[in-house]
Write a protein that holds these residues in place. Structure first.
Motif, mmCIF file in Angstrom:
data_model
loop_
_atom_site.group_PDB
_atom_site.id
_atom_site.type_symbol
_atom_site.label_atom_id
_atom_site.label_comp_id
_atom_site.label_asym_id
_atom_site.label_seq_id
_atom_site.Cartn_x
_atom_site.Cartn_y
_atom_site.Cartn_z
ATOM 1 N N MET A 33 -4.448 7.608 11.941
ATOM 2 C CA MET A 33 -4.725 6.588 10.938
ATOM 3 C C MET A 33 -5.848 5.690 11.464
ATOM 4 N N ARG A 34 -6.882 5.540 10.678
ATOM 5 C CA ARG A 34 -8.002 4.686 11.064
ATOM 6 C C ARG A 34 -7.906 3.364 10.305
ATOM 7 N N VAL A 35 -7.937 2.267 11.068
ATOM 8 C CA VAL A 35 -7.769 0.930 10.504
ATOM 9 C C VAL A 35 -8.966 0.082 10.885
ATOM 10 N N ALA A 36 -9.473 -0.674 9.922
ATOM 11 C CA ALA A 36 -10.544 -1.633 10.176
ATOM 12 C C ALA A 36 -9.973 -3.045 10.130
ATOM 13 N N LEU A 37 -10.240 -3.824 11.158
ATOM 14 C CA LEU A 37 -9.869 -5.236 11.203
ATOM 15 C C LEU A 37 -11.132 -6.049 10.944
ATOM 16 N N SER B 6 -8.788 4.081 6.446
ATOM 17 C CA SER B 6 -7.880 4.203 5.307
ATOM 18 C C SER B 6 -7.116 2.909 5.055
ATOM 19 N N VAL B 7 -7.126 2.007 6.046
ATOM 20 C CA VAL B 7 -6.504 0.690 5.926
ATOM 21 C C VAL B 7 -7.538 -0.349 6.342
ATOM 22 N N ALA C 79 -10.093 -2.055 -3.612
ATOM 23 C CA ALA C 79 -9.325 -1.052 -2.871
ATOM 24 C C ALA C 79 -9.355 0.290 -3.590
ATOM 25 N N ALA C 80 -9.187 0.253 -4.907
ATOM 26 C CA ALA C 80 -9.193 1.494 -5.682
ATOM 27 C C ALA C 80 -10.563 2.173 -5.637
ATOM 28 N N ASP C 81 -11.617 1.391 -5.702
ATOM 29 C CA ASP C 81 -12.973 1.959 -5.672
ATOM 30 C C ASP C 81 -13.230 2.748 -4.393
ATOM 31 N N VAL D 268 -8.657 2.937 -0.394
ATOM 32 C CA VAL D 268 -8.096 2.413 0.846
ATOM 33 C C VAL D 268 -6.962 1.450 0.513
ATOM 34 N N LEU D 269 -6.165 1.143 1.516
ATOM 35 C CA LEU D 269 -5.169 0.081 1.425
ATOM 36 C C LEU D 269 -5.779 -1.176 2.025
#
Length: 259
Positions: A1-5, A34-35, A69-71, A74-75
């Motif tokens: 899972m790849r997350v951006a802060l 993805s988050v 988020a929909a565009d 991502v969450l």
């Protein structure tokens, strides 16, 4: 899972902050996240009246974030303020996208270090988890990091990753406490803890907790996996959820509890 802060400096203008969310989500999605996690008070910084800007989760600000988020598929998690029935507001972490649209209302209010958040903010009561791609995500906000029971409760509800937004108050020793607490909660829960704070606005003697930066990612063994500095930044991290299972076999603190 790849997350951006996304470590941003929110302004008092929800519209300007929404534009920052839009550009940051686009950049994070382009890097494969993805988050996308934003700080507490992304909708508007602390230090301004919160009642006039509070909106429900079906209001225009949260609806716009839902569209962003929909565009990008991502969450998105972003701190905002929603109306409470008693005339105060809730300090809400919006969770939207990928089939989700809900909020976590901050349980532990910052009545400490000379601040009294409970004057204007009502407490939430329920921990929140959301599933994403086979992994359960827990949610927390800022002062929650000082309360281990919330993090073990999220782990008991299946969380392997806990996402926390913050606007950490500045002061002597506060940076050291921030890093220590993020690492400790990762150890308590044997979860990944991804803590995204407001960047430091570099305001002398701030009258509100407007952030110090240093967004921090700790793995289930309590190691710092990634950390930002004080200024606006984006951390993009790959979270190895298999490490959670390995850690819980090796150090089964959740299973070994007696109290």
């Amino acid at each position: 899972m790849r997350v951006a802060l996304c470590q941003i400096t929110a302004t008092e203008d929800p519209g300007a902050n929404l534009a920052e969310v839009q550009s940051s989500v686009a950049r994070a999605a382009a890097e494969g996240a993805s988050v996308v996690l934003f700080p507490e008070a992304t909708m508007a910084r602390f230090g301004v009246p919160l009642g006039p800007i509070a909106e429900p989760l079906d209001g225009p600000w949260a609806t716009a974030v839902r569209g962003i988020a929909a565009d990008h598929d991502v969450l998105v998690l972003a701190g905002m303020f929603t109306p409470a029935p008693d005339g105060r507001v809730y300090n809400t972490q919006l969770i939207t996208g990928r089939g989700q649209h809900l909020g976590y209302d901050k349980i532990h209010l910052f009545d400490a270090f000379g601040f009294e958040e409970s004057k204007t903010v009502a407490p939430g009561h329920s921990p929140v988890t959301v599933p994403l791609d086979g992994t359960v995500l827990g949610v927390a906000t800022c002062y929650d990091i000082r309360f281990p029971a919330l993090f073990t409760a999220l782990a008991d509800q299946g969380a392997a990753v806990i996402l926390l937004g913050a606007s950490w108050g500045a002061g002597e020793g506060k940076l050291a406490q921030w890093e220590l607490l993020v690492r400790a909660r990762a150890l308590d829960s044997t979860c990944w803890v991804l803590a995204c704070g407001q960047a430091d606005p570099h305001v002398p003697d701030p009258k509100a907790p407007t952030g110090i930066g240093y967004s921090t990612v700790a793995d289930p063994l309590g190691r710092v996996h990634a950390q930002a500095g004080p200024d606006p930044d984006m951390l993009v991290v790959d979270v190895d959820t298999e490490l959670v299972a390995h850690t819980r076999r090796t150090i089964p603190v959740l299973a070994n509890r007696r109290l």
